[in-house]
Design a protein around this motif. Structure first.
Motif, PDB file in Angstrom:
ATOM      1  N   LYS A 140     -60.345 -45.739 -18.774  1.00 37.23           N
ATOM      2  CA  LYS A 140     -59.401 -44.750 -19.287  1.00 37.23           C
ATOM      3  C   LYS A 140     -58.770 -43.948 -18.154  1.00 37.23           C
ATOM      4  O   LYS A 140     -57.574 -43.635 -18.200  1.00 37.23           O
ATOM      5  CB  LYS A 140     -60.112 -43.811 -20.261  1.00 37.23           C
ATOM      6  CG  LYS A 140     -59.170 -42.900 -20.991  1.00 37.23           C
ATOM      7  CD  LYS A 140     -59.870 -42.164 -22.098  1.00 37.23           C
ATOM      8  CE  LYS A 140     -58.853 -41.361 -22.886  1.00 37.23           C
ATOM      9  NZ  LYS A 140     -59.456 -40.724 -24.047  1.00 37.23           N
ATOM     10  N   ALA A 141     -59.537 -43.607 -17.126  1.00 39.12           N
ATOM     11  CA  ALA A 141     -59.006 -42.850 -15.999  1.00 39.12           C
ATOM     12  C   ALA A 141     -57.943 -43.636 -15.235  1.00 39.12           C
ATOM     13  O   ALA A 141     -57.028 -43.055 -14.657  1.00 39.12           O
ATOM     14  CB  ALA A 141     -60.135 -42.446 -15.063  1.00 39.12           C
ATOM     15  N   LEU A 142     -58.056 -44.957 -15.245  1.00 39.27           N
ATOM     16  CA  LEU A 142     -57.061 -45.801 -14.591  1.00 39.27           C
ATOM     17  C   LEU A 142     -55.857 -46.091 -15.489  1.00 39.27           C
ATOM     18  O   LEU A 142     -54.903 -46.727 -15.050  1.00 39.27           O
ATOM     19  CB  LEU A 142     -57.699 -47.122 -14.145  1.00 39.27           C
ATOM     20  CG  LEU A 142     -58.634 -47.012 -12.953  1.00 39.27           C
ATOM     21  CD1 LEU A 142     -59.397 -48.299 -12.751  1.00 39.27           C
ATOM     22  CD2 LEU A 142     -57.845 -46.659 -11.706  1.00 39.27           C
ATOM     23  N   LYS A 146     -61.339 -52.935   1.392  1.00 38.71           N
ATOM     24  CA  LYS A 146     -61.495 -51.542   1.805  1.00 38.71           C
ATOM     25  C   LYS A 146     -60.373 -50.648   1.293  1.00 38.71           C
ATOM     26  O   LYS A 146     -60.623 -49.551   0.793  1.00 38.71           O
ATOM     27  CB  LYS A 146     -61.579 -51.458   3.324  1.00 38.71           C
ATOM     28  CG  LYS A 146     -62.836 -52.045   3.900  1.00 38.71           C
ATOM     29  CD  LYS A 146     -62.827 -51.962   5.412  1.00 38.71           C
ATOM     30  CE  LYS A 146     -64.062 -52.623   5.985  1.00 38.71           C
ATOM     31  NZ  LYS A 146     -64.047 -52.627   7.436  1.00 38.71           N
ATOM     32  N   VAL A 147     -59.153 -51.097   1.430  1.00 42.36           N
ATOM     33  CA  VAL A 147     -58.010 -50.267   1.040  1.00 42.36           C
ATOM     34  C   VAL A 147     -57.986 -50.054  -0.467  1.00 42.36           C
ATOM     35  O   VAL A 147     -57.815 -48.936  -0.948  1.00 42.36           O
ATOM     36  CB  VAL A 147     -56.687 -50.904   1.532  1.00 42.36           C
ATOM     37  CG1 VAL A 147     -55.495 -50.119   1.039  1.00 42.36           C
ATOM     38  CG2 VAL A 147     -56.676 -50.997   3.045  1.00 42.36           C
ATOM     39  N   THR A 148     -58.174 -51.121  -1.223  1.00 41.78           N
ATOM     40  CA  THR A 148     -58.168 -51.013  -2.681  1.00 41.78           C
ATOM     41  C   THR A 148     -59.304 -50.122  -3.157  1.00 41.78           C
ATOM     42  O   THR A 148     -59.114 -49.297  -4.059  1.00 41.78           O
ATOM     43  CB  THR A 148     -58.275 -52.401  -3.322  1.00 41.78           C
ATOM     44  OG1 THR A 148     -57.225 -53.215  -2.812  1.00 41.78           O
ATOM     45  CG2 THR A 148     -58.150 -52.319  -4.821  1.00 41.78           C
ATOM     46  N   ALA A 149     -60.472 -50.246  -2.565  1.00 45.67           N
ATOM     47  CA  ALA A 149     -61.603 -49.405  -2.946  1.00 45.67           C
ATOM     48  C   ALA A 149     -61.299 -47.938  -2.668  1.00 45.67           C
ATOM     49  O   ALA A 149     -61.629 -47.059  -3.473  1.00 45.67           O
ATOM     50  CB  ALA A 149     -62.861 -49.838  -2.202  1.00 45.67           C
ATOM     51  N   MET A 158     -51.710 -50.800  -9.490  1.00 45.50           N
ATOM     52  CA  MET A 158     -51.077 -51.847  -8.685  1.00 45.50           C
ATOM     53  C   MET A 158     -52.098 -52.513  -7.761  1.00 45.50           C
ATOM     54  O   MET A 158     -52.148 -53.741  -7.660  1.00 45.50           O
ATOM     55  CB  MET A 158     -49.935 -51.271  -7.857  1.00 45.50           C
ATOM     56  CG  MET A 158     -49.239 -52.321  -7.014  1.00 45.50           C
ATOM     57  SD  MET A 158     -48.139 -51.654  -5.772  1.00 45.50           S
ATOM     58  CE  MET A 158     -49.272 -50.901  -4.650  1.00 45.50           C
ATOM     59  N   TYR A 159     -52.938 -51.709  -7.112  1.00 39.59           N
ATOM     60  CA  TYR A 159     -53.960 -52.274  -6.234  1.00 39.59           C
ATOM     61  C   TYR A 159     -55.004 -53.059  -7.025  1.00 39.59           C
ATOM     62  O   TYR A 159     -55.484 -54.093  -6.578  1.00 39.59           O
ATOM     63  CB  TYR A 159     -54.631 -51.171  -5.412  1.00 39.59           C
ATOM     64  CG  TYR A 159     -53.852 -50.805  -4.166  1.00 39.59           C
ATOM     65  CD1 TYR A 159     -54.038 -51.502  -2.990  1.00 39.59           C
ATOM     66  CD2 TYR A 159     -52.928 -49.774  -4.182  1.00 39.59           C
ATOM     67  CE1 TYR A 159     -53.327 -51.190  -1.848  1.00 39.59           C
ATOM     68  CE2 TYR A 159     -52.212 -49.439  -3.047  1.00 39.59           C
ATOM     69  CZ  TYR A 159     -52.421 -50.154  -1.892  1.00 39.59           C
ATOM     70  OH  TYR A 159     -51.711 -49.838  -0.761  1.00 39.59           O
ATOM     71  N   LEU A 160     -55.343 -52.575  -8.208  1.00 41.45           N
ATOM     72  CA  LEU A 160     -56.289 -53.296  -9.059  1.00 41.45           C
ATOM     73  C   LEU A 160     -55.675 -54.612  -9.538  1.00 41.45           C
ATOM     74  O   LEU A 160     -56.371 -55.620  -9.654  1.00 41.45           O
ATOM     75  CB  LEU A 160     -56.700 -52.429 -10.241  1.00 41.45           C
ATOM     76  CG  LEU A 160     -57.941 -52.861 -10.998  1.00 41.45           C
ATOM     77  CD1 LEU A 160     -59.165 -52.816 -10.104  1.00 41.45           C
ATOM     78  CD2 LEU A 160     -58.157 -51.963 -12.196  1.00 41.45           C
ATOM     79  N   TYR A 161     -54.374 -54.613  -9.785  1.00 43.28           N
ATOM     80  CA  TYR A 161     -53.642 -55.828 -10.158  1.00 43.28           C
ATOM     81  C   TYR A 161     -53.743 -56.866  -9.040  1.00 43.28           C
ATOM     82  O   TYR A 161     -54.021 -58.038  -9.286  1.00 43.28           O
ATOM     83  CB  TYR A 161     -52.184 -55.468 -10.458  1.00 43.28           C
ATOM     84  CG  TYR A 161     -51.271 -56.630 -10.697  1.00 43.28           C
ATOM     85  CD1 TYR A 161     -51.250 -57.280 -11.929  1.00 43.28           C
ATOM     86  CD2 TYR A 161     -50.408 -57.087  -9.706  1.00 43.28           C
ATOM     87  CE1 TYR A 161     -50.396 -58.349 -12.161  1.00 43.28           C
ATOM     88  CE2 TYR A 161     -49.554 -58.150  -9.935  1.00 43.28           C
ATOM     89  CZ  TYR A 161     -49.555 -58.775 -11.155  1.00 43.28           C
ATOM     90  OH  TYR A 161     -48.713 -59.832 -11.384  1.00 43.28           O
ATOM     91  N   MET A 162     -53.523 -56.418  -7.809  1.00 43.25           N
ATOM     92  CA  MET A 162     -53.609 -57.337  -6.665  1.00 43.25           C
ATOM     93  C   MET A 162     -55.035 -57.869  -6.493  1.00 43.25           C
ATOM     94  O   MET A 162     -55.230 -59.041  -6.178  1.00 43.25           O
ATOM     95  CB  MET A 162     -53.154 -56.639  -5.384  1.00 43.25           C
ATOM     96  CG  MET A 162     -51.700 -56.289  -5.377  1.00 43.25           C
ATOM     97  SD  MET A 162     -50.688 -57.780  -5.521  1.00 43.25           S
ATOM     98  CE  MET A 162     -49.090 -57.066  -5.667  1.00 43.25           C
ATOM     99  N   ALA A 163     -56.015 -57.015  -6.721  1.00 49.71           N
ATOM    100  CA  ALA A 163     -57.410 -57.455  -6.631  1.00 49.71           C
ATOM    101  C   ALA A 163     -57.725 -58.469  -7.727  1.00 49.71           C
ATOM    102  O   ALA A 163     -58.444 -59.447  -7.494  1.00 49.71           O
ATOM    103  CB  ALA A 163     -58.348 -56.258  -6.725  1.00 49.71           C
ATOM    104  N   ALA A 164     -57.174 -58.252  -8.920  1.00 48.50           N
ATOM    105  CA  ALA A 164     -57.384 -59.198 -10.020  1.00 48.50           C
ATOM    106  C   ALA A 164     -56.752 -60.550  -9.693  1.00 48.50           C
ATOM    107  O   ALA A 164     -57.347 -61.602  -9.961  1.00 48.50           O
ATOM    108  CB  ALA A 164     -56.809 -58.642 -11.318  1.00 48.50           C
TER     109      ALA A 164
END
Length: 133
Positions: free
Chosen positions: A34-36, A10-13, A64-70
């Motif tokens: 590209k936006a990220l 939820k938070v990352t989304a 950073m949040y996408l990194y943690m999700a990955a």
């Protein structure tokens, strides 16, 4: 945000939504990447040929949040984990390069998830070359 929550949390989304906006505002998956700030650009001069690196033009906190999700997907999803191991062995042990590659693929997949398609790691990666039983 509701469609991305099962994939990212939820938070990352919510952070990705605030950084990028709604997926309906983007023309394609590459636009979200590209936006990220995850699109690749060669940094070189007239004499020096540089390597491809991410541009980092988007939100740093969203990356950073996408990194943690990955990292969570690498640990929990068997298809992504197998692809990650193969990528590390192919690139000579460069783990960060493999993580950024997964982040880029995940960012592109988020556009499809935002459009209503269910997340499936087998569609995200080429599973034919992976030795999965």
């Amino acid at each position: 945000v509701k469609a991305m929550s099962p994939v990212l949390g939820k938070v990352t989304a919510a952070v990705i939504y605030l950084a990028v906006g709604g997926m309906h505002a983007h023309s394609g998956a590459g636009s979200v990447v590209k936006a990220l700030g995850l699109n690749l650009k060669e940094r070189s001069s007239g004499k020096h040929k540089g390597q491809l690196r991410i541009t980092k033009r988007g939100s740093g906190s969203a990356r950073m949040y996408l990194y943690m999700a990955a990292l969570r997907l690498i640990r929990c999803d068997k298809i992504i984990k197998a692809w990650y191991s193969k990528k590390i062995s192919r690139d000579g042990g460069m783990k960060m390069k493999a993580i950024v590659a997964i982040m880029r693929k995940l960012a592109g997949a988020l556009w499809h998830v935002g459009k209503g398609v269910a997340f499936d790691a087998s569609k995200l990666l080429d599973t034919r070359r992976l030795a999965l039983n």
